[in-house]
Design a protein around this motif. Sequence first.
Motif, PDB file in Angstrom:
ATOM      1  N   TYR A   1       0.869  -1.175   0.000  1.00 11.22           N
ATOM      2  CA  TYR A   1       0.000   0.000   0.000  1.00 11.22           C
ATOM      3  C   TYR A   1       0.908   1.227   0.000  1.00 11.22           C
ATOM      4  O   TYR A   1       1.996   1.195   0.540  1.00 11.22           O
ATOM      5  CB  TYR A   1      -0.867   0.020   1.259  1.00 11.22           C
ATOM      6  N   MET A   2       0.484   2.298  -0.582  1.00 13.27           N
ATOM      7  CA  MET A   2       1.360   3.462  -0.676  1.00 13.27           C
ATOM      8  C   MET A   2       0.768   4.712  -0.040  1.00 13.27           C
ATOM      9  O   MET A   2       1.185   5.825  -0.348  1.00 13.27           O
ATOM     10  CB  MET A   2       1.715   3.717  -2.139  1.00 13.27           C
ATOM     11  N   ASP A   3      -0.138   4.524   0.885  1.00 12.25           N
ATOM     12  CA  ASP A   3      -0.721   5.671   1.590  1.00 12.25           C
ATOM     13  C   ASP A   3       0.366   6.467   2.307  1.00 12.25           C
ATOM     14  O   ASP A   3       0.302   7.686   2.408  1.00 12.25           O
ATOM     15  CB  ASP A   3      -1.766   5.189   2.595  1.00 12.25           C
TER      16      ASP A   3
ATOM     17  N   GLU B   1       2.351   9.372   0.325  1.00 16.90           N
ATOM     18  CA  GLU B   1       1.709  10.678   0.140  1.00 16.90           C
ATOM     19  C   GLU B   1       1.893  11.625   1.313  1.00 16.90           C
ATOM     20  O   GLU B   1       1.912  12.832   1.125  1.00 16.90           O
ATOM     21  CB  GLU B   1       0.209  10.495  -0.113  1.00 16.90           C
TER      22      GLU B   1
ATOM     23  N   GLN C   1       4.870   9.553  -5.001  1.00 14.04           N
ATOM     24  CA  GLN C   1       3.460   9.625  -5.360  1.00 14.04           C
ATOM     25  C   GLN C   1       2.823   8.259  -5.199  1.00 14.04           C
ATOM     26  O   GLN C   1       3.386   7.245  -5.609  1.00 14.04           O
ATOM     27  CB  GLN C   1       3.298  10.106  -6.796  1.00 14.04           C
ATOM     28  N   LYS C   2       1.644   8.255  -4.622  1.00 11.04           N
ATOM     29  CA  LYS C   2       0.910   7.017  -4.376  1.00 11.04           C
ATOM     30  C   LYS C   2       0.501   6.362  -5.690  1.00 11.04           C
ATOM     31  O   LYS C   2       0.049   7.035  -6.616  1.00 11.04           O
ATOM     32  CB  LYS C   2      -0.331   7.304  -3.522  1.00 11.04           C
TER      33      LYS C   2
ATOM     34  N   CYS D   1       3.675   8.655   8.804  1.00  6.01           N
ATOM     35  CA  CYS D   1       3.465   7.505   7.928  1.00  6.01           C
ATOM     36  C   CYS D   1       2.870   6.301   8.656  1.00  6.01           C
ATOM     37  O   CYS D   1       2.084   5.542   8.082  1.00  6.01           O
ATOM     38  CB  CYS D   1       4.770   7.089   7.256  1.00  6.01           C
TER      39      CYS D   1
END
Length: 112
Positions: A14-16, A19, A82-83, A46
């Motif tokens: 997951y790339m939350d 951001e 960037q997500k 984070c």
Amino acid sequence: MTYVVTDNCIKCKYMDCVEVCPVDCFYEGENMLVIHPDECIDCGVCEPECPAEAIKPDTEPSLETWLKLNADYAKSWPNITQKKDAPADAKDWDGVSGKLEAHFSANPGTGD
């Protein structure tokens, strides 16, 4: 103190977290992210953003392996700021044990 990405990120990715990072200290591997420990400012924003709860402060016990892995791969994987979308099967991998030994990939991701 710094934050580290641990095994539950593997195949979830997951790339939350990317951001919200104010210093862009995340680096992308093929199937997980890592945090560059020399760039992390220990702000902690984070950690609560990770749906897989894969980000931990390095003050927690038994994270030496993960601190080294994060430091080593942050030197060779591309920076990500960037997500992107998580893998389609990310939820299936959330909480699976033994992912480091069975599923970790040292291959870099694509970055930004």
